[in-house]
Scaffold this active site. Structure first.
Site, short mmCIF file in Angstrom:
data_model
loop_
_atom_site.label_atom_id
_atom_site.label_comp_id
_atom_site.label_asym_id
_atom_site.label_seq_id
_atom_site.Cartn_x
_atom_site.Cartn_y
_atom_site.Cartn_z
N SER A 142 0.87 -1.18 0.00
CA SER A 142 0.00 0.00 0.00
C SER A 142 0.90 1.23 0.00
CB SER A 142 -0.83 -0.01 1.29
OG SER A 142 -1.45 1.23 1.52
N TYR A 155 -2.18 -1.29 10.38
CA TYR A 155 -2.12 -1.39 8.91
C TYR A 155 -0.77 -0.87 8.40
CZ TYR A 155 -3.97 -1.09 4.09
OH TYR A 155 -4.20 -1.24 2.74
#
Ligand code: NAD
Length: 260
Positions: A142, A155
């Protein structure tokens, strides 16, 4: 006749993983499908994949937070489809909360699904890739594998970890015609993001359109969502023979977000 290549994609019943499965299917790959969904959803995804590309599909609902289920998934996929050429570690979950309130079970789940599952899939499939003298491992990290945002501690930690893991595997496997790379998307419009838009809309008393315009796309200079197909096309290229010199890289595909 050369055999069809096999791609295994974790978390491929929705969003980016499903888009990757479709694009690889259209390009002659057989598919190890994984993820959650109702029986009807899985049936319709599987028959869609088979229909427009004659693809062989093996589906497993193995839970990527559980190492024993991951082991079963790899074993059953190899039994059903043969040796694996491309591994795409894509399964991911999200939870947004300040670090001091972050629920411990959510932290553990995010680390297990977004990071440790890539370790388990890789350790189980790498020996077979070395034996066949070819392999491509692509980790869907990401923009949050390269930079941070508040309230996403688990995350961001998992995705930074995944980028580091990518580099280590690339170094260990470099001489075996095996590459390992990460793709780092910005905002892609998938169910994972839609859930965050709904929460922000409730918490900030803004419409979902306002949330998208003022809180989501303000990060991406293009002011547009990245498209699932654009991520899938990059994965397809990284899986190709032409990409054999690309290894240990982390590719942003984020409309300029990480250029700030
Ligand atoms: P999504 O919610 O649409 O899909 C997630 C997939 O993972 C689904 O198939 C789901 O069933 C599966 N999954 C979830 N938990 C699982 C588990 N325990 N075991 C097995 N499968 C599980 O999400 P998405 O947006 O397509 O995200 C895919 C990946 O891309 C994730 O790793 C995510 O972090 C990453 N990513 C997404 C975006 C974005 O903006 N959507 C941006 C950057 C990175």
């Amino acid at each position: 006749m050369s055999r069809r290549k096999v791609v295994v994609i974790t978390g491929s019943t929705s969003g980016i993983g499903l888009g990757i499965a479709r694009m690889f299917g259209e390009n002659g790959y057989d598919i190890g499908l994984n993820g959650f969904g109702s029986e009807d959803d899985i049936q319709s995804i599987t028959s869609g994949l088979k229909e427009h590309s004659g693809t062989r599909v093996f589906y497993s609902d193995a839970d990527m937070s559980k190492p024993d289920e991951i082991e079963r998934y790899v074993h059953d996929t190899q039994e059903a489809l043969g040796t694996i050429d491309v591994l795409i570690n894509n399964a991911g979950v999200q939870h947004v909360s300040p670090v001091e309130d972050f629920p411990i079970d959510k932290w553990n789940l995010i680390l297990a699904v977004n990071l440790s599952s890539a370790f388990h899939m890789t350790r189980l499939i790498l020996p077979q890739m070395r034996n066949q003298g070819f392999g491509r491992i692509i980790n869907i990290a990401s923009a949050h594998g390269l930079i941070a945002s508040p309230n996403k501690s688990a995350y961001v930690a998992a995705k930074h970890g995944l980028v580091g893991f990518t580099k280590t595997v690339a170094l260990e496997a470099a001489e075996s015609n095996l590459t390992c790379n990460a793709i780092c998307p910005g905002w892609v419009e998938t169910p994972l993001v839609k859930a965050q838009v709904e929460v922000l809309s409730r918490n900030k008393s803004l419409s979902e359109d306002e949330v998208v315009r003022s809180l989501i796309l303000d990060r991406q200079p293009t002011r547009k969502f990245v498209q699932v197909d654009q991520v899938a096309a990059l994965a397809l290229f990284l899986a190709s023979d032409q990409a054999s010199s690309i290894t240990g890289s982390a590719y942003p595909i984020d409309g300029g977000w990480t250029a700030h």
